[in-house]
Design an enzyme around this catalytic site. Structure first.
Site, PDB file in Angstrom:
ATOM      1  N   ARG A   1       2.488 -10.089  -2.226  1.00  0.00           N
ATOM      2  CA  ARG A   1       3.034  -8.616  -2.340  1.00  0.00           C
ATOM      3  C   ARG A   1       3.703  -7.928  -1.443  1.00  0.00           C
ATOM      4  O   ARG A   1       4.006  -6.642  -1.373  1.00  0.00           O
ATOM      5  CB  ARG A   1       1.838  -8.119  -3.447  1.00  0.00           C
ATOM      6  CG  ARG A   1       0.149  -7.995  -2.760  1.00  0.00           C
ATOM      7  CD  ARG A   1      -0.026  -7.896  -3.951  1.00  0.00           C
ATOM      8  NE  ARG A   1      -0.862  -6.458  -4.443  1.00  0.00           N
ATOM      9  CZ  ARG A   1      -1.899  -6.179  -4.932  1.00  0.00           C
ATOM     10  NH1 ARG A   1      -2.238  -6.339  -4.933  1.00  0.00           N
ATOM     11  NH2 ARG A   1      -1.676  -4.166  -5.215  1.00  0.00           N
TER      12      ARG A   1
ATOM     13  N   CYS B   1      -2.332  -3.088 -16.413  1.00  0.00           N
ATOM     14  CA  CYS B   1      -2.702  -2.122 -15.543  1.00  0.00           C
ATOM     15  C   CYS B   1      -2.017  -2.549 -14.223  1.00  0.00           C
ATOM     16  O   CYS B   1      -2.341  -1.347 -13.276  1.00  0.00           O
ATOM     17  CB  CYS B   1      -3.812  -2.215 -15.124  1.00  0.00           C
ATOM     18  SG  CYS B   1      -4.625  -3.441 -14.431  1.00  0.00           S
TER      19      CYS B   1
ATOM     20  N   HIS C   1       0.853  -1.235  -0.086  1.00  0.00           N
ATOM     21  CA  HIS C   1      -0.037   0.132  -0.088  1.00  0.00           C
ATOM     22  C   HIS C   1       0.822   1.118   0.029  1.00  0.00           C
ATOM     23  O   HIS C   1       0.053   2.155  -0.831  1.00  0.00           O
ATOM     24  CB  HIS C   1      -1.077   0.067   1.122  1.00  0.00           C
ATOM     25  CG  HIS C   1      -2.363  -1.035   1.137  1.00  0.00           C
ATOM     26  ND1 HIS C   1      -2.234  -1.279   2.367  1.00  0.00           N
ATOM     27  CD2 HIS C   1      -2.788  -1.088  -0.065  1.00  0.00           C
ATOM     28  CE1 HIS C   1      -3.767  -2.204   1.890  1.00  0.00           C
ATOM     29  NE2 HIS C   1      -3.811  -2.047   0.536  1.00  0.00           N
TER      30      HIS C   1
ATOM     31  N   ARG D   1     -12.451  -1.913 -13.531  1.00  0.00           N
ATOM     32  CA  ARG D   1     -13.176  -3.297 -12.777  1.00  0.00           C
ATOM     33  C   ARG D   1     -14.064  -3.220 -11.772  1.00  0.00           C
ATOM     34  O   ARG D   1     -14.294  -2.145 -10.686  1.00  0.00           O
ATOM     35  CB  ARG D   1     -11.677  -3.155 -12.125  1.00  0.00           C
ATOM     36  CG  ARG D   1     -11.942  -4.580 -11.716  1.00  0.00           C
ATOM     37  CD  ARG D   1     -10.260  -4.409 -11.007  1.00  0.00           C
ATOM     38  NE  ARG D   1     -10.401  -4.051  -9.683  1.00  0.00           N
ATOM     39  CZ  ARG D   1      -8.980  -4.134  -9.232  1.00  0.00           C
ATOM     40  NH1 ARG D   1      -7.400  -4.561  -9.145  1.00  0.00           N
ATOM     41  NH2 ARG D   1      -9.064  -3.629  -8.247  1.00  0.00           N
TER      42      ARG D   1
ATOM     43  N   ARG E   1     -10.675   1.379 -10.031  1.00  0.00           N
ATOM     44  CA  ARG E   1     -11.037   0.754  -8.703  1.00  0.00           C
ATOM     45  C   ARG E   1     -12.030   0.823  -8.263  1.00  0.00           C
ATOM     46  O   ARG E   1     -12.355   2.094  -7.838  1.00  0.00           O
ATOM     47  CB  ARG E   1      -9.837   0.083  -8.277  1.00  0.00           C
ATOM     48  CG  ARG E   1      -8.598  -0.056  -8.209  1.00  0.00           C
ATOM     49  CD  ARG E   1      -7.006  -0.306  -7.530  1.00  0.00           C
ATOM     50  NE  ARG E   1      -6.367  -0.119  -8.125  1.00  0.00           N
ATOM     51  CZ  ARG E   1      -4.932   0.680  -8.440  1.00  0.00           C
ATOM     52  NH1 ARG E   1      -5.131   1.813  -8.807  1.00  0.00           N
ATOM     53  NH2 ARG E   1      -3.787   0.003  -8.567  1.00  0.00           N
TER      54      ARG E   1
ATOM     55  N   ASN F   1       0.776  -7.441 -10.272  1.00  0.00           N
ATOM     56  CA  ASN F   1       0.350  -7.169  -9.089  1.00  0.00           C
ATOM     57  C   ASN F   1       0.359  -9.211  -8.717  1.00  0.00           C
ATOM     58  O   ASN F   1       1.314  -9.196  -7.724  1.00  0.00           O
ATOM     59  CB  ASN F   1       0.203  -6.280  -7.941  1.00  0.00           C
ATOM     60  CG  ASN F   1       0.472  -4.804  -8.386  1.00  0.00           C
ATOM     61  OD1 ASN F   1       1.596  -4.645  -9.364  1.00  0.00           O
ATOM     62  ND2 ASN F   1      -0.183  -3.809  -8.111  1.00  0.00           N
ATOM     63  N   ASP F   2      -0.464  -9.202  -8.827  1.00  0.00           N
ATOM     64  CA  ASP F   2      -1.444 -10.809  -8.555  1.00  0.00           C
ATOM     65  C   ASP F   2      -0.840 -11.554  -9.111  1.00  0.00           C
ATOM     66  O   ASP F   2      -0.710 -12.553  -8.763  1.00  0.00           O
ATOM     67  CB  ASP F   2      -3.228 -10.163  -8.348  1.00  0.00           C
ATOM     68  CG  ASP F   2      -3.379 -10.046  -6.924  1.00  0.00           C
ATOM     69  OD1 ASP F   2      -2.921 -10.315  -6.519  1.00  0.00           O
ATOM     70  OD2 ASP F   2      -4.546  -9.304  -6.968  1.00  0.00           O
TER      71      ASP F   2
END
Length: 556
Positions: free
Chosen positions: A449, A486, A186, A325, A288, A438-439
């Site tokens: 992560r 993205c 974050h 999304r 998001r 990221n995922d």
């Protein structure tokens, strides 16, 4: 004596200044017992402190806006978790003070998170921050936080809570360095959104002496202790040249020979729009929508509230692409009305599209709201589903979009290796792909992560990850459909060139990174980017892949 340390660079730029450490305080309350008759008073004190901390987090989020707002609202929900507060009340009823009841209840919850798998263990730092804020308020002591200083400095900390990162003053905090955290934590994401140079996962960061002069390079991850005058001048010159190059680069994203690579912005809500527009974003590559659902975890927001928020974003980009999304709930984003509380491993459980397919009324409501928000607007709306695993998932989402009468393209996020490997099959059901690197890295390498110790495996330069990106991009090319990125990988200027070489059709990132990526792409031809991509994929490690790509692009 000059000393070079190496962490993980997560936000571009150079900062030169003195070390200042995040303030600390002893926040473990004494284990004193209280009389039974005092329990109601202590329970009221505990609830009042929790409510005050939650309100403060929400207020900080409102000030920060965008992605920071979503993160801080999630922390506020954590503070007011009904099960957690019930445990606090039980502990006070049997003799704990309000302070000790909070401390012990949070400790028990912390242990559960730490044992629930790496993904949820990454939320421990956020939980600790909430606990410290509540206990500090009850004990009447200052919260550990950003130091007071009239002079600019470089902030060092074991980790930075989102509540601190979100409101950093960039005129005083030249940059920050943390001992923990990863490139997609974050704090790293918020640092990029703010445009503050940052390095994470630096061993021994908290051991550096207060007042030492350091130079922090947020691009390379290098931290120089006691840099020489010559080195400082060299770094400042490089920063000035970079700034000049950024100013010179404008217009759409493209390689030097005119190959178009649209540069889009990742946004978390209307608060992120000014920065995206100022950076020259060509649209939105990832909107998001979770922030709307975090206001009240007990129920979904009304369609009217959703329409209002969606329309603000759509109105900001007339005649341009806006990719939304749908709700990505579950794992580290639990919602009381949607996600089960007893999953043994939520990161591998019911999250993303799986949650929505189990709760079709929530998905239908969101799709209807998007359709209403787009009415009469000259915008190219695209809607995508998170955590798509295979063609069955993609078909279910496409059917839901059609049934809702959504006037938009619909697509799938590639965050699970199976989706990358079977991308051509998925593209038989949807109209575009978007790679959430990221995922995708997290699931490819089984590496949370949020855990700094696993930063090597979270590195988007890992050749195995590049192979998966290439597989998805090849599927897009074969079917004549778009395949963008993205994830935060797109914000690395050098890697952006490699992604273009792999065949990615668009790049979406935090607004602060767009000028850097635009400038980098403009230096090289598509053929150079393709050769760099080939060299990176031929390597065995992330470091070798980065070096190989750099060598190709520098002409060495």
């Amino acid at each position: 004596m000059e000393q070079a340390l190496r962490g993980v660079g997560v936000s571009h730029g150079v900062a030169i200044g003195e070390v200042r450490h995040m303030g600390t305080a002893a926040l473990e309350p004494p284990a004193t017992r209280i009389p039974t008759e005092d329990a109601p008073r202590e329970q009221a004190r505990a609830q009042a402190a929790v409510d005050a901390v939650a309100a403060d987090l929400i207020a900080r989020g409102n000030l920060a806006g965008g992605e920071a707002q979503a993160v801080l609202e999630a922390q506020a929900l954590m503070a007011q978790d009904p099960e957690l507060m019930a445990d606090v009340s039980r502990r006070i009823a049997v003799g704990s003070s309000a302070e000790r009841g909070i401390y012990d209840a949070f400790a028990a919850y912390r242990a559960l998170l730490a044992a629930a798998g790496d993904y949820l263990a990454g939320r421990v730092a956020d939980l600790d921050d909430v606990r410290n804020r509540i206990v500090a308020r009850l004990m009447g002591v200052p919260m550990p936080g950003v130091p007071d200083s009239d002079e600019p400095y470089v902030l060092f900390a074991r980790d930075l809570a989102p509540a601190d990162t979100a409101l950093l003053d960039p005129t005083l905090v030249l940059g920050f360095v943390t001992e923990e955290g990863g490139p997609t934590s974050h704090s790293a994401i918020l640092a990029r959104a703010m445009g503050v140079p940052a390095v994470v996962a630096l061993p021994g960061a908290t051991e550096l002496v207060e007042g030492l002069l350091v130079a922090v390079d947020g691009s390379t991850g290098e931290v120089l202790v006691n840099p020489s005058e010559e080195k400082q001048a060299e770094l400042r010159q490089a920063a000035a040249e970079r700034k000049a190059a950024l100013s010179a680069a404008s217009g759409p994203g493209q390689t030097s020979d005119g190959h178009k690579v649209p540069l889009l912005a990742n946004v978390g809500g209307p608060g992120d729009l000014p920065a995206a527009l100022e950076a020259g974003a060509e649209g939105v590559g990832l909107f998001r929508t979770e922030f709307l659902f975090l206001d009240d975890s007990a129920k979904a927001p009304s369609e009217e509230k959703q329409v209002e928020a969606y329309r603000k974003v759509l109105e900001a980009f007339p005649e341009r692409r806006v990719v939304v999304r749908v709700l990505d709930a579950g794992a580290d984003k639990p919602l009381d009305f949607l996600t089960p509380a007893d999953e043994p491993n939520p990161a591998l459980g019911v999250r993303g599209l799986r949650t929505l397919l189990d709760n079709p009324e929530v998905l239908r409501g969101q799709l209807r709201a998007l359709a209403k928000a787009a009415e009469g607007l000259p915008v190219h709306l695209e809607v995508m589903a998170p955590m798509v695993a295979d063609r069955v998932d993609a078909r279910a989402f496409a059917v839901a979009c059609r049934e809702a009468g959504l006037p938009a393209k619909f697509g799938a996020m590639v965050e699970i290796p199976s989706a990358a490997l079977r991308a051509r099959s998925i593209l038989q059901e949807v109209e575009f792909l978007s790679l959430g690197t990221n995922d995708l890295a997290q699931y490819t390498f089984a590496a949370d992560r949020q855990v700094g110790a696993l930063a090597r495996l979270q590195d988007p330069w890992q050749p195995a990850l590049l192979d998966l990106v290439a597989a998805a991009a090849d599927a897009g090319r074969a079917t004549g459909k778009s395949c963008g990125v993205c994830g935060e990988a797109a914000s690395d200027p050098l890697l952006a060139c490699v992604l273009a070489g792999l065949g990615v059709t668009s790049l979406s990132m935090g607004a602060a990174s767009i000028p850097y990526v635009r400038s980098a792409l403009a230096k090289y031809t598509l053929a150079q980017c393709q050769r760099a991509a080939e060299a990176a994929r031929a390597a065995d490690t992330a470091e070798e892949a980065r070096a190989a790509a750099q060598q190709v692009l520098s002409g060495e």
